[in-house]
Design a protein around this motif. Sequence first.
Motif, short mmCIF file in Angstrom:
data_model
loop_
_atom_site.label_atom_id
_atom_site.label_comp_id
_atom_site.label_asym_id
_atom_site.label_seq_id
_atom_site.Cartn_x
_atom_site.Cartn_y
_atom_site.Cartn_z
N UNK A 9 62.69 -8.39 3.01
CA UNK A 9 63.17 -7.31 3.49
C UNK A 9 64.57 -7.04 3.12
N UNK A 10 65.34 -8.30 2.91
CA UNK A 10 66.74 -7.97 2.52
C UNK A 10 66.86 -7.75 1.11
N UNK A 11 65.96 -8.19 0.26
CA UNK A 11 65.78 -7.64 -1.35
C UNK A 11 65.62 -6.16 -1.18
N UNK A 12 64.67 -5.95 -0.53
CA UNK A 12 64.31 -4.27 -0.60
C UNK A 12 65.26 -3.36 -0.14
N UNK A 13 65.94 -3.91 0.97
CA UNK A 13 67.19 -3.03 1.49
C UNK A 13 68.17 -2.83 0.42
#
Lengths: 151, 151
Positions: A26-30
Amino acid sequence: MQGKEPNTLLQDFIEKCQVHNLKVTPQRVAIYRELFDSTEHPTVDAMFQVVKKKFPNISYDTVSRTMLTFAEIGMVDLVEVYGGAKRFDPNVSNHHHLHCVSCGKIFDFHSDHYNNLEIPDDVRRAFTVLTSRVVLKGICEKCSNPGKISP
Amino acid sequence: MQGKEPNTLLQDFIEKCQVHNLKVTPQRVAIYRELFDSTEHPTVDAMFQVVKKKFPNISYDTVSRTMLTFAEIGMVDLVEVYGGAKRFDPNVSNHHHLHCVSCGKIFDFHSDHYNNLEIPDDVRRAFTVLTSRVVLKGICEKCSNPGKISP
DNA sequence: TGACAAATAAGAATAATTCTTATTTAAGAA
DNA sequence: TTCTTAAATAAGAATTATTCTTATTTGTCA
């Protein structure tokens, strides 16, 4: 990237991660979302400040590592600067830069002529040339006319 | 700068200082000498290490300030990098750069064609363009042939 | 569902630069 | 030459940018 639908964009991202054996966190997506929304050339810190709003407990280190990872796989470019913090470019298509020496902003511009510059023979003999970019220094409109009211 | 006699070089330096109201200090002279002996694109720290040998109690801060001052008056250029320490170029004549993505070295090269690139109309309308440089990324000879014995 | 390598958070450590303060000095004036 | 003064310097503290360390968590795949 404005032309693409959100789902396609996310699908693109997932595919790129799979190709490079990166986990879809989720961090990378954000970070990906914010980066490709940006028309600027953000620093790690600038991106950290923005992403933090939607992902309050993300760490600076994660943003930094992620942006470097994205650069390694060619998802973004590292931009030429004159010292100081790294800056990243979500636009990896062929384009050129103008650095305003007054405000420090970097402006993209396009030129077919610049895209197709020939590499001098002596350079071609000694180096394997991978990319070519014209970098202009100058003063942007806003800095030239600080008092002017924009139309 | 190799073609000039040492005295002429020093005289040049003194004149430039006078023009810009800078005091001719032994620290500045020492830094100037080393800087214009260099064919590299040194960082502040690299220059500090070299100057320190001949001027043991010079401070890092003085080297840093001096190199920035030299850049301000156009005696040296600040070179484009991809983050990290500032790098300086004692060669202020019109030339272009190749960055080796493997070893990080920056190589100068010359090209009349590149020197005379036309500025695209839309750019010229919006910006006051001061300088223009072509920046290539690639791999240098040494990095391409790591095992090769030099001739 | 479980195993495990990869990724993350948190904070320490490092690198690069700039700032603060007290002292020294270059350069022009007397 | 000596005096005066603003500029420059040294030293170390502070700041900024980045990377490293360690313990914990979590995607991904079997």
